[in-house]
Design an enzyme around this catalytic site. Structure first.
Site, PDB file in Angstrom:
ATOM      1  N   HIS A  62      -3.506  -5.029  -8.651  1.00 38.19           N
ATOM      2  CA  HIS A  62      -4.949  -5.270  -8.527  1.00 38.19           C
ATOM      3  C   HIS A  62      -5.696  -4.472  -9.581  1.00 38.19           C
ATOM      4  O   HIS A  62      -5.105  -3.637 -10.277  1.00 38.19           O
ATOM      5  CB  HIS A  62      -5.445  -4.961  -7.109  1.00 38.19           C
ATOM      6  CG  HIS A  62      -5.381  -3.523  -6.700  1.00 38.19           C
ATOM      7  ND1 HIS A  62      -4.208  -2.810  -6.611  1.00 38.19           N
ATOM      8  CD2 HIS A  62      -6.366  -2.646  -6.342  1.00 38.19           C
ATOM      9  CE1 HIS A  62      -4.467  -1.582  -6.206  1.00 38.19           C
ATOM     10  NE2 HIS A  62      -5.771  -1.454  -6.051  1.00 38.19           N
ATOM     11  N   HIS A  64      -8.082  -2.108  -9.568  1.00 37.14           N
ATOM     12  CA  HIS A  64      -8.614  -0.753  -9.494  1.00 37.14           C
ATOM     13  C   HIS A  64      -7.924   0.045 -10.602  1.00 37.14           C
ATOM     14  O   HIS A  64      -6.714  -0.114 -10.831  1.00 37.14           O
ATOM     15  CB  HIS A  64      -8.373  -0.128  -8.119  1.00 37.14           C
ATOM     16  CG  HIS A  64      -9.344  -0.620  -7.074  1.00 37.14           C
ATOM     17  ND1 HIS A  64      -9.046  -0.724  -5.743  1.00 37.14           N
ATOM     18  CD2 HIS A  64     -10.641  -1.037  -7.211  1.00 37.14           C
ATOM     19  CE1 HIS A  64     -10.116  -1.186  -5.082  1.00 37.14           C
ATOM     20  NE2 HIS A  64     -11.080  -1.388  -5.953  1.00 37.14           N
ATOM     21  N   ASP A  66      -6.684   2.878 -11.151  1.00 34.55           N
ATOM     22  CA  ASP A  66      -5.461   3.669 -10.990  1.00 34.55           C
ATOM     23  C   ASP A  66      -4.201   2.802 -10.950  1.00 34.55           C
ATOM     24  O   ASP A  66      -3.093   3.334 -10.833  1.00 34.55           O
ATOM     25  CB  ASP A  66      -5.542   4.572  -9.741  1.00 34.55           C
ATOM     26  CG  ASP A  66      -5.889   3.810  -8.470  1.00 34.55           C
ATOM     27  OD1 ASP A  66      -6.708   2.876  -8.528  1.00 34.55           O
ATOM     28  OD2 ASP A  66      -5.329   4.158  -7.403  1.00 34.55           O
ATOM     29  N   HIS A  67      -4.365   1.494 -11.087  1.00 35.34           N
ATOM     30  CA  HIS A  67      -3.197   0.608 -11.076  1.00 35.34           C
ATOM     31  C   HIS A  67      -2.995  -0.136 -12.399  1.00 35.34           C
ATOM     32  O   HIS A  67      -1.998  -0.830 -12.554  1.00 35.34           O
ATOM     33  CB  HIS A  67      -3.293  -0.381  -9.909  1.00 35.34           C
ATOM     34  CG  HIS A  67      -3.179   0.303  -8.588  1.00 35.34           C
ATOM     35  ND1 HIS A  67      -2.038   0.278  -7.826  1.00 35.34           N
ATOM     36  CD2 HIS A  67      -4.056   1.076  -7.904  1.00 35.34           C
ATOM     37  CE1 HIS A  67      -2.219   0.996  -6.729  1.00 35.34           C
ATOM     38  NE2 HIS A  67      -3.437   1.485  -6.755  1.00 35.34           N
ATOM     39  N   HIS A 142      -6.990  -5.855   0.674  1.00 33.77           N
ATOM     40  CA  HIS A 142      -7.637  -4.677   0.099  1.00 33.77           C
ATOM     41  C   HIS A 142      -9.098  -5.010  -0.198  1.00 33.77           C
ATOM     42  O   HIS A 142      -9.534  -6.144   0.024  1.00 33.77           O
ATOM     43  CB  HIS A 142      -6.869  -4.259  -1.165  1.00 33.77           C
ATOM     44  CG  HIS A 142      -7.167  -2.877  -1.635  1.00 33.77           C
ATOM     45  ND1 HIS A 142      -7.310  -1.806  -0.793  1.00 33.77           N
ATOM     46  CD2 HIS A 142      -7.348  -2.370  -2.889  1.00 33.77           C
ATOM     47  CE1 HIS A 142      -7.558  -0.715  -1.503  1.00 33.77           C
ATOM     48  NE2 HIS A 142      -7.603  -1.039  -2.775  1.00 33.77           N
ATOM     49  N   ASP A 212      -2.289  -1.864  -2.869  1.00 39.49           N
ATOM     50  CA  ASP A 212      -2.885  -1.087  -1.810  1.00 39.49           C
ATOM     51  C   ASP A 212      -3.294  -2.068  -0.703  1.00 39.49           C
ATOM     52  O   ASP A 212      -3.693  -3.195  -0.993  1.00 39.49           O
ATOM     53  CB  ASP A 212      -4.141  -0.386  -2.296  1.00 39.49           C
ATOM     54  CG  ASP A 212      -3.898   0.612  -3.412  1.00 39.49           C
ATOM     55  OD1 ASP A 212      -2.771   0.773  -3.859  1.00 39.49           O
ATOM     56  OD2 ASP A 212      -4.881   1.204  -3.877  1.00 39.49           O
ATOM     57  N   HIS A 270       1.205   6.766  -2.856  1.00 34.84           N
ATOM     58  CA  HIS A 270      -0.241   6.543  -3.039  1.00 34.84           C
ATOM     59  C   HIS A 270      -1.040   7.512  -2.156  1.00 34.84           C
ATOM     60  O   HIS A 270      -2.032   7.158  -1.526  1.00 34.84           O
ATOM     61  CB  HIS A 270      -0.617   5.087  -2.707  1.00 34.84           C
ATOM     62  CG  HIS A 270      -1.950   4.676  -3.285  1.00 34.84           C
ATOM     63  ND1 HIS A 270      -3.124   4.796  -2.596  1.00 34.84           N
ATOM     64  CD2 HIS A 270      -2.288   4.165  -4.471  1.00 34.84           C
ATOM     65  CE1 HIS A 270      -4.134   4.355  -3.332  1.00 34.84           C
ATOM     66  NE2 HIS A 270      -3.654   3.966  -4.491  1.00 34.84           N
TER      67      HIS A 270
END
Lengths: 304, 304
Positions: A62, A64, A66-67, A142, A212, A270
Site C-alpha cells: 500500500h 503509506h 513506510d511501505h 486498512h 497493514d 510492524h
C-alpha cells in the site's frame, strides 16, 4: 530446497535506530521477491548481502510511506548499475504516477523496462507465476487500499530411486515423465507403478504476508493453512482502541488470526516505535498461538 | 555563539553502509536548517540526537533522489507527531507536485501547514531572513537545475564594558542603542565614543553549500570569502572525464574552487561509492588548498 525469508525492516511508520520500515525478501530457490520497500531498503540489502540486481519482482502492499519510500532510490541505483533486465512492480494504483513524476524531475530515462502491475480489490488474484512459485494478492482492511500477498511454492518433480533405473533398465528419455508422475512400462509390457520408482514429492510451502490491516476475519480464508504467516502487530492488546482507530492490529489479534487460519507458524512485526523491547508483544501472541516468533531487522527464517 | 554543521550523509547516488546520501544540519544559535534530505535522513537525525521538530526550514538543492528522497518520510513523521508549526521547504520547481501526489496516495492531510518556496535561476537571491541568519540561493551547474545555499550569520549587538556603565552613569534605557553602535552623551554634554563603551562586535560567519556541480568558475563569486565552503568531490582527478560527463567535480577542482573563492576552510563530500577510503581525495585536495577536511557521516564541525 531453499525457501528463506529475510526481514529487512520490521518497524512501522516512524523508524527507529533498530527498526527500519517494512521490507522483506523471500527467496524461493534462486528467485528473489521483494515485499514492500520502506525507506532504507537499499542499505538493508547491502547489510544483508542481498544484491538488488537479483530481483525482477517487487510487491508493494500500500501507499503509506513506510511501505514504499525506498523504491525510487532502489530503482535509481539499478539504473546507475546499468541494469537491462525488465523490472516488475506489483502495486496499488497511484504508485506508477509517483515514480513517473520522480523520473521526470530527475530527467532520468531508465536503462531497463519498468512494468507496473496494478492490484485489484477482488478477492484472491493470481498475479504472477514463475518456475518456482505462484504469487497471489488479496485485499487487507486498512485506512487506504492495501493488499496482502501469498507465495505458493510450486511442486517440484519427484526424485528417482537410482536402483530402479538399473533394475528395470529405464532409458534416460523416460526419466522426466516418471519424475512428473508417470508409471513405467517395461519391454515385457510390465507396468511398474510410479510409487515404486520414485521418492514421494516434497510438500510445497507457502508464505503469507499480511500488513497493514485491522483485525478482519474475512481475510482468514486467504491465509488458510499456510506454513508461515506474517501478520502485523503494531500494538499490544491494551491499546486495542488505538489499533482499531488506526486500522492496525494487536499482537493478540495477529495470533487469533493465525490460530483461526490454522497457520503452521506466525511471525509478528510492524511494531509501533513506542515499544523498545517487544517481548510483551511476543508473549501476548503466544498465549493464543504458541508457534509465534518476532520479526527483527536482519532476521533470516528458513520456511520448512 | 554556536554555528555548527552536522553531516548526516556524505555519500552520493548509491549509498553505502558507511555513507548515507546527502543531508546536513546547520545550527545557528537555536535555529536549525536542514540542507538536502537524502533517503535515511530521519534515522540519521535520530542517531545524532537532532530533533526533527526543531526544524522550520528545509533547503533542497535539486531533484536527484539522493538529495530529497528522505523528505516525504520526515514530513510524514512530523505529521504523526502532531506538529502544528508551519514548515517551509525551499526547493526546485517540481518537488511540490511530488509531495502533493504522495500525500494524496496516502490520504494524508498534514497536521501543519507546508509551504513550498520555489528557487529561481537568477544569480544570488535572498530567500530567507530570520533573527539569526540570512540565506541566499545561487545556481549550480549540474545535469538538472541545481542550487547552492549560503548562510550568513547576522551581526549581533556589541557587548557593553560594564565598568563604563558605572563610570558614565549610563541609564539602562540607552544600553540597546549603544550595543547597536550609538555614542553616548553625558548629562554634561560630553560625547563618549562607542568604541570606548563596547567590546568590538564578533565577526559574522558564513557557510556555503555547493552540491552537485561541475567545476564552474562563474559560481565562485557566490562563495567569495566564506568561512566554511562545502564543495562536492565525487571523484579523484584521474577520473576528470567521468566527472565532467556526469556534471560532477573532482577533489582537485573543489580545492581549486575554494582557493579562488578565498574560502577560509573547505569541506569535501558526495564521494562516489567506488571509494572505500577517501584519504586519496583528501590528500589530492590538500595539494591545492591546505585547509581542507573530509566530510564523514555524523561529523560535527564548529564554524569559527
Amino acid at each position: 530446497m531453499s525457501l528463506k525469508l529475510t526481514i529487512l525492516g520490521c518497524g512501522s511508520a516512524t523508524p527507529t535506530i533498530d527498526r527500519n520500515p517494512t521490507a522483506q525478501v523471500l527467496q524461493v530457490l534462486e528467485r528473489f521477491f521483494l515485499i514492500d520497500c520502506g525507506e532504507g531498503t537499499q542499505l538493508q540489502m547491502r547489510r544483508n548481502k542481498i544484491r538488488p540486481r537479483h530481483f525482477n519482482h517487487i510487491f508493494i502492499s500500500h501507499l503509506h510511506g513506510d511501505h514504499y519510500l525506498g523504491l525510487f532510490g532502489l530503482l535509481s541505483s539499478l539504473h546507475l548499475y546499468s541494469r537491462t533486465k525488465p523490472m516488475h512492480v506489483f502495486c496499488p494504483p497511484g504508485l506508477k504516477e509517483i515514480i513517473a513524476l520522480q523520473l521526470k524531475a530527475s530527467d532520468t530515462r531508465l536503462t531497463y523496462e519498468l512494468h507496473f502491475h496494478e492490484l485489484v480489490e477482488k478477492g484472491e488474484q493470481l498475479i504472477l507465476e514463475t518456475n518456482e512459485a505462484e504469487v497471489y494478492s488479496f485485499p487487507m482492511n486498512h485506512r487506504i487500499p492495501c493488499w496482502g500477498f501469498k507465495f505458493v511454492e510450486k511442486s517440484r518433480p519427484k526424485s528417482m530411486r537410482g536402483e530402479k533405473i538399473r533394475e528395470y533398465n529405464i532409458p534416460f528419455s523416460k526419466v522426466d515423465d516418471i519424475r512428473n508422475g508417470s508409471d513405467f512400462v517395461t519391454e515385457d509390457g510390465l507396468i511398474i507403478q510410479n510409487n515404486e520408482l520414485t521418492f514421494p514429492a516434497k510438500e510445497t510451502r507457502t508464505y503469507c504476508f499480511c500488513s497493514d490491516t485491522i483485525y478482519d476475519e474475512s481475510i482468514i480464508p486467504f491465509a488458510k493453512g499456510v506454513d508461515l504467516l506474517y501478520h502485523e502487530s503494531t500494538f499490544a492488546h491494551d491499546l486495542i482502541e488505538k489499533a482499531t482507530n488506526r486500522f492496525h492490529s494487536t499482537a493478540l489479534q495477529a495470533a487469533t488470526f493465525a490460530r483461526k487460519a490454522e497457520a503452521k507458524k506466525l511471525i509478528i512485526g510492524h511494531y509501533s516505535s513506542r515499544y523498545g523491547d517487544i517481548t510483551s508483544l511476543l508473549n501476548e501472541a503466544r498465549t493464543v498461538f504458541a508457534n509465534t516468533i518476532a520479526a527483527s531487522d536482519n532476521l533470516v527464517i528458513e520456511i520448512s
